[in-house]
Scaffold this motif. Structure first.
Motif, PDB file in Angstrom:
ATOM      1  N   ILE A 133       0.843  -1.199   0.000  1.00  0.00           N
ATOM      2  CA  ILE A 133       0.000   0.000   0.000  1.00  0.00           C
ATOM      3  C   ILE A 133       0.875   1.246   0.000  1.00  0.00           C
ATOM      4  CG2 ILE A 133      -1.647   1.334   1.382  1.00  0.00           C
ATOM      5  CD1 ILE A 133      -2.935  -1.393   2.115  1.00  0.00           C
ATOM      6  N   GLY A 134       1.959   1.197   0.750  1.00  0.00           N
ATOM      7  CA  GLY A 134       2.892   2.318   0.797  1.00  0.00           C
ATOM      8  C   GLY A 134       3.453   2.667  -0.573  1.00  0.00           C
ATOM      9  N   GLU A 135       3.665   1.664  -1.428  1.00  0.00           N
ATOM     10  CA  GLU A 135       4.154   1.921  -2.780  1.00  0.00           C
ATOM     11  C   GLU A 135       3.119   2.685  -3.606  1.00  0.00           C
ATOM     12  OE1 GLU A 135       5.493  -1.753  -4.529  1.00  0.00           O
ATOM     13  OE2 GLU A 135       6.869  -2.136  -2.862  1.00  0.00           O
ATOM     14  N   PHE A 136       1.852   2.307  -3.475  1.00  0.00           N
ATOM     15  CA  PHE A 136       0.795   3.028  -4.189  1.00  0.00           C
ATOM     16  C   PHE A 136       0.707   4.467  -3.686  1.00  0.00           C
ATOM     17  CE2 PHE A 136      -0.794  -1.327  -4.885  1.00  0.00           C
ATOM     18  CZ  PHE A 136      -1.045  -1.282  -6.251  1.00  0.00           C
ATOM     19  N   ILE A 137       0.792   4.638  -2.388  1.00  0.00           N
ATOM     20  CA  ILE A 137       0.691   5.968  -1.795  1.00  0.00           C
ATOM     21  C   ILE A 137       1.889   6.823  -2.180  1.00  0.00           C
ATOM     22  CG2 ILE A 137       0.729   7.198   0.422  1.00  0.00           C
ATOM     23  CD1 ILE A 137      -1.116   4.882   1.445  1.00  0.00           C
ATOM     24  N   ALA A 138       3.082   6.241  -2.188  1.00  0.00           N
ATOM     25  CA  ALA A 138       4.281   6.996  -2.579  1.00  0.00           C
ATOM     26  C   ALA A 138       4.178   7.460  -4.028  1.00  0.00           C
ATOM     27  CB  ALA A 138       5.527   6.132  -2.382  1.00  0.00           C
ATOM     28  N   SER A 139       3.635   6.619  -4.894  1.00  0.00           N
ATOM     29  CA  SER A 139       3.447   7.006  -6.289  1.00  0.00           C
ATOM     30  C   SER A 139       2.452   8.156  -6.394  1.00  0.00           C
ATOM     31  CB  SER A 139       2.958   5.804  -7.104  1.00  0.00           C
ATOM     32  OG  SER A 139       2.677   6.183  -8.429  1.00  0.00           O
ATOM     33  N   ALA A 140       1.346   8.059  -5.665  1.00  0.00           N
ATOM     34  CA  ALA A 140       0.322   9.110  -5.689  1.00  0.00           C
ATOM     35  C   ALA A 140       0.848  10.412  -5.099  1.00  0.00           C
ATOM     36  CB  ALA A 140      -0.919   8.648  -4.936  1.00  0.00           C
ATOM     37  N   ALA A 141       1.730  10.322  -4.125  1.00  0.00           N
ATOM     38  CA  ALA A 141       2.255  11.520  -3.462  1.00  0.00           C
ATOM     39  C   ALA A 141       3.070  12.394  -4.406  1.00  0.00           C
ATOM     40  CB  ALA A 141       3.101  11.120  -2.259  1.00  0.00           C
ATOM     41  N   LYS A 142       3.541  11.833  -5.499  1.00  0.00           N
ATOM     42  CA  LYS A 142       4.339  12.588  -6.466  1.00  0.00           C
ATOM     43  C   LYS A 142       3.476  13.452  -7.382  1.00  0.00           C
ATOM     44  CE  LYS A 142       7.747   8.888  -6.587  1.00  0.00           C
ATOM     45  NZ  LYS A 142       8.281   7.788  -7.400  1.00  0.00           N
ATOM     46  N   GLN A 143       2.170  13.302  -7.280  1.00  0.00           N
ATOM     47  CA  GLN A 143       1.255  14.006  -8.176  1.00  0.00           C
ATOM     48  C   GLN A 143       0.454  15.052  -7.421  1.00  0.00           C
ATOM     49  OE1 GLN A 143      -0.952  11.540 -10.939  1.00  0.00           O
ATOM     50  NE2 GLN A 143       0.073   9.768 -10.053  1.00  0.00           N
TER      51      GLN A 143
ATOM     52  N   LEU B  28      -5.491   8.830   0.436  1.00  0.00           N
ATOM     53  CA  LEU B  28      -5.127  10.131  -0.142  1.00  0.00           C
ATOM     54  C   LEU B  28      -4.550  11.063   0.914  1.00  0.00           C
ATOM     55  CD1 LEU B  28      -4.991  11.675  -2.769  1.00  0.00           C
ATOM     56  CD2 LEU B  28      -7.346  12.437  -2.391  1.00  0.00           C
ATOM     57  N   LYS B  29      -5.045  10.965   2.136  1.00  0.00           N
ATOM     58  CA  LYS B  29      -4.495  11.777   3.230  1.00  0.00           C
ATOM     59  C   LYS B  29      -3.044  11.384   3.498  1.00  0.00           C
ATOM     60  CE  LYS B  29      -4.901  14.825   6.547  1.00  0.00           C
ATOM     61  NZ  LYS B  29      -5.103  16.242   6.263  1.00  0.00           N
ATOM     62  N   ARG B  30      -2.748  10.102   3.384  1.00  0.00           N
ATOM     63  CA  ARG B  30      -1.362   9.655   3.560  1.00  0.00           C
ATOM     64  C   ARG B  30      -0.480  10.158   2.429  1.00  0.00           C
ATOM     65  NH1 ARG B  30      -1.355   3.338   4.671  1.00  0.00           N
ATOM     66  NH2 ARG B  30       0.860   3.672   4.286  1.00  0.00           N
ATOM     67  N   ALA B  31      -1.023  10.224   1.223  1.00  0.00           N
ATOM     68  CA  ALA B  31      -0.243  10.698   0.077  1.00  0.00           C
ATOM     69  C   ALA B  31      -0.033  12.208   0.130  1.00  0.00           C
ATOM     70  CB  ALA B  31      -0.940  10.313  -1.231  1.00  0.00           C
ATOM     71  N   HIS B  32      -1.027  12.913   0.672  1.00  0.00           N
ATOM     72  CA  HIS B  32      -0.961  14.382   0.751  1.00  0.00           C
ATOM     73  C   HIS B  32      -1.346  14.810   2.171  1.00  0.00           C
ATOM     74  CE1 HIS B  32      -0.247  15.559  -3.429  1.00  0.00           C
ATOM     75  NE2 HIS B  32      -0.837  14.414  -3.717  1.00  0.00           N
ATOM     76  N   PRO B  33      -0.461  14.580   3.127  1.00  0.00           N
ATOM     77  CA  PRO B  33      -0.804  14.832   4.532  1.00  0.00           C
ATOM     78  C   PRO B  33      -1.076  16.298   4.868  1.00  0.00           C
ATOM     79  CG  PRO B  33       1.527  14.262   4.316  1.00  0.00           C
ATOM     80  CD  PRO B  33       0.896  14.053   2.979  1.00  0.00           C
ATOM     81  N   ARG B  34      -0.558  17.231   4.082  1.00  0.00           N
ATOM     82  CA  ARG B  34      -0.784  18.641   4.385  1.00  0.00           C
ATOM     83  C   ARG B  34      -2.050  19.200   3.722  1.00  0.00           C
ATOM     84  NH1 ARG B  34       3.907  17.571   3.844  1.00  0.00           N
ATOM     85  NH2 ARG B  34       5.921  18.435   3.729  1.00  0.00           N
TER      86      ARG B  34
END
Length: 152
Positions: free
Chosen positions: A12-22, A81-87
């Motif tokens: 799951i962390g891999e999916f979130i890390a990928s999403a965090a780049k966008q 999504l909150k994990r990908a974009h915590p701010r």
């Protein structure tokens, strides 16, 4: 040598890390596209949910499907999504999820088997993009691939 599969949290962390780049909106669409894989990693649906789903009539299943989409912003997708974009503001996250789901719905609504398959896919996503113009070009590319996958 034995290879072990990454843990559920690592996957799951891999999916979130990928999403965090966008940007937030594009991240919401990416995570939404991967919802079935994310659910399977988390053990969803549970055996009990599968048992219940098998008892539903087609109309009930359709209503459940629509409810799940209409309330996607209240479920696990919000946490991802909150994990990908915590701010990001919680309301902005909810709006991004709602928009991503509606955009995906629009891509399917506009699909029409009329001509070359790929041209039908491109046309469907272009019409949806006209209604939802705030995504990146890479997201529209992913949307085309998503539509092609489901209509293959």
């Amino acid at each position: 040598m034995t290879q072990t599969e990454p843990s559920a949290e690592q996957q799951i962390g891999e999916f979130i890390a990928s999403a965090a780049k966008q940007p937030l909106l594009d991240a919401a669409f990416e995570l939404w596209r991967w919802r079935y894989r994310l659910n399977s990693i988390k053990g969803r649906p549970t055996a009990e949910e599968v048992r219940i789903n098998r008892t539903l009539t087609p109309q009930q299943m359709s209503e459940k499907y629509r409810y799940d989409r209409d309330h996607a912003h209240e479920g696990p997708m919000f946490g991802y999504l909150k994990r990908a974009h915590p701010r990001a503001d919680d309301d902005a996250i909810r709006r991004a999820i709602i928009t991503a789901v509606k955009f995906e719905d629009a891509t399917f609504e506009h699909f029409n088997w009329n001509g070359d398959f790929w041209e039908c896919v491109v046309r469907a996503v272009a019409r949806a993009a006209a209604r939802y113009p705030d995504f990146l070009d890479t997201t529209y590319r992913d949307a085309r691939n998503n539509v092609a996958y489901y209509y293959k």
